[in-house]
Design an enzyme around this catalytic site. Structure first.
Site, PDB file in Angstrom:
ATOM      1  N   LYS A  77       0.837  -1.203   0.000  1.00 42.72           N
ATOM      2  CA  LYS A  77       0.000   0.000   0.000  1.00 42.72           C
ATOM      3  C   LYS A  77       0.874   1.257   0.000  1.00 42.72           C
ATOM      4  O   LYS A  77       0.573   2.231  -0.698  1.00 42.72           O
ATOM      5  CB  LYS A  77      -0.947  -0.031   1.211  1.00 42.72           C
ATOM      6  CG  LYS A  77      -2.017  -1.102   1.058  1.00 42.72           C
ATOM      7  CD  LYS A  77      -2.753  -1.421   2.343  1.00 42.72           C
ATOM      8  CE  LYS A  77      -3.647  -2.652   2.152  1.00 42.72           C
ATOM      9  NZ  LYS A  77      -4.260  -3.148   3.386  1.00 42.72           N
ATOM     10  N   GLN A 121      -4.258  -1.741   9.669  1.00 43.92           N
ATOM     11  CA  GLN A 121      -4.131  -3.062   9.050  1.00 43.92           C
ATOM     12  C   GLN A 121      -4.668  -4.141   9.990  1.00 43.92           C
ATOM     13  O   GLN A 121      -4.267  -4.219  11.148  1.00 43.92           O
ATOM     14  CB  GLN A 121      -2.646  -3.329   8.705  1.00 43.92           C
ATOM     15  CG  GLN A 121      -2.408  -4.622   7.970  1.00 43.92           C
ATOM     16  CD  GLN A 121      -3.019  -4.636   6.567  1.00 43.92           C
ATOM     17  OE1 GLN A 121      -2.972  -3.647   5.840  1.00 43.92           O
ATOM     18  NE2 GLN A 121      -3.615  -5.757   6.186  1.00 43.92           N
ATOM     19  N   ASP A 144     -10.710   2.567   4.011  1.00 40.70           N
ATOM     20  CA  ASP A 144     -10.943   1.120   3.916  1.00 40.70           C
ATOM     21  C   ASP A 144     -12.444   0.839   3.956  1.00 40.70           C
ATOM     22  O   ASP A 144     -12.891  -0.254   3.630  1.00 40.70           O
ATOM     23  CB  ASP A 144     -10.269   0.399   5.099  1.00 40.70           C
ATOM     24  CG  ASP A 144      -9.233  -0.598   4.639  1.00 40.70           C
ATOM     25  OD1 ASP A 144      -9.146  -0.844   3.431  1.00 40.70           O
ATOM     26  OD2 ASP A 144      -8.511  -1.135   5.508  1.00 40.70           O
TER      27      ASP A 144
END
Ligand code: NAD
Length: 306
Positions: A77, A121, A144
């Site tokens: 990412k 994460q 996200d």
């Protein structure tokens, strides 16, 4: 005995050749290519922002602990951010970080004007309450798209930020010119990250959606009636190729590492390819799209909310 031995040796060779050379009829949906195009468009938009004197979008990625798979994802990412001219911050916290300290870190980023997207994460170590931490992220920076606010907007047919993996799948369907309105779609897997938002995306576009999960009684029956199948479970070869209706579209979200180190999806690819009209490979299918849509969401957050 000697004859039997000979047949056993020859049969696998014949069947493998047959599958690869004769029977592959589906067209591949190339996630690497579609994701590269998306990233290129994002980069152009960022360059325009910079030329106008605006800030480049900024993405902060928080990694807790040293899980090797999570490290790989986070590094991918960060690299993707560099490729599209974003600013990125990688914040690595000890395994032992407390809930309060992690919440404080998120809150700090909530107020950082150079940061337009915050990503924590997953999975987090067991002592941490992931739901509380994800809900702490300001919805405007929830790139996200795990926050109930953004999922709620999708459920109410007014999405802004959209869950990355299902959004990536929708872009893949767009790229092959496939309108899902009226199609019978079966989503296999009902997680918060993949299956549930996938079903909402398809419903939003007018599909008739069935969601299957670990308590579904007859998976084969559901899959065999579907015009479009999206599978995100995490069990290699769960969906048998012979279940696929001729001409159906097959999107395999699953990523599984086999004991020999090879990556594979949740669908029996070779046999499914004989029946499907379009199919995604693993790797090189949905995976690259998920990172690209994360970049797209971060750009959208910068353009919409700052
Ligand atoms: P999860 O474990 O949270 O959810 C799995 C889902 O599968 C559950 O809803 C469960 O009910 C269902 N399930 C389990 N056994 C089943 C069975 N026998 N039949 C039908 N359904 C069954 O997993 P997840 O986080 O949603 O991930 C699923 C897979 O997708 C994994 O392989 C993961 O690596 C992959 N994934 C890929 C991407 C990508 O970008 N390509 C993104 C996220 C997840």
């Amino acid at each position: 005995m000697a004859v039997g031995t000979t047949i056993e040796k020859i049969t696998p060779y014949i069947s493998t050749s047959y599958l690869v050379i004769v029977s592959m009829s589906a067209q591949l949906i190339d996630g690497n290519k579609i994701a590269a195009e998306l990233r290129s468009n994002i980069k152009q938009s960022v360059q325009k922002r910079i030329d106008l004197g605006q800030k480049a979008p900024g993405l902060a990625v928080i990694l807790v602990g040293q899980d090797p798979a999570s490290e790989v994802y986070v590094n991918k990412k960060v690299k993707a951010c560099e490729d599209v001219l974003f600013n990125s911050q990688k914040i690595v916290l000890q395994d032992s970080v407390s809930q309060q300290d992690l919440l404080a870190q998120v809150e700090k980023l909530n107020h950082d004007e150079s940061i337009h997207g915050i990503l924590v994460q997953l999975p987090l170590p067991e002592h941490l309450d992931a739901s509380e931490i994800l809900e702490k992220i300001r919805p405007e920076k929830d790139v996200d798209c795990f926050h109930p606010f953004n999922i709620g907007r999708l459920a109410q047919r007014i999405p802004v930020l959209r869950p990355c993996t299902p959004y990536g799948v929708m872009l893949m369907l767009d790229s092959i010119g496939q309108d899902v309105k009226g199609l019978d779609c079966v989503v296999v897997g009902a997680s918060n990250i993949v299956g549930r938002p996938m079903a909402m995306e398809l419903l939003l576009k007018g599909a008739t959606v069935t969601v299957c999960h670990k308590f579904t009684k007859d998976l084969a029956d559901h899959v065999s009636r579907a015009d479009l199948i999206v599978v995100g479970v995490g069990i290699p070869g769960l969906v048998k190729g012979e279940w696929i209706k001729p001409g159906a579209i097959v999107i395999d979200v699953g990523i599984n590492r086999l004991p020999n180190g090879k990556l594979t999806g949740d669908v029996e690819f070779e046999v499914a390819s004989q029946n499907a009209s379009w199919i995604t490979p693993v790797p090189g299918g949905v995976g690259p799209m998920t990172v690209a849509t994360l970049m797209q969401n971060t750009l959208l957050a910068a353009e919409t909310y700052s």
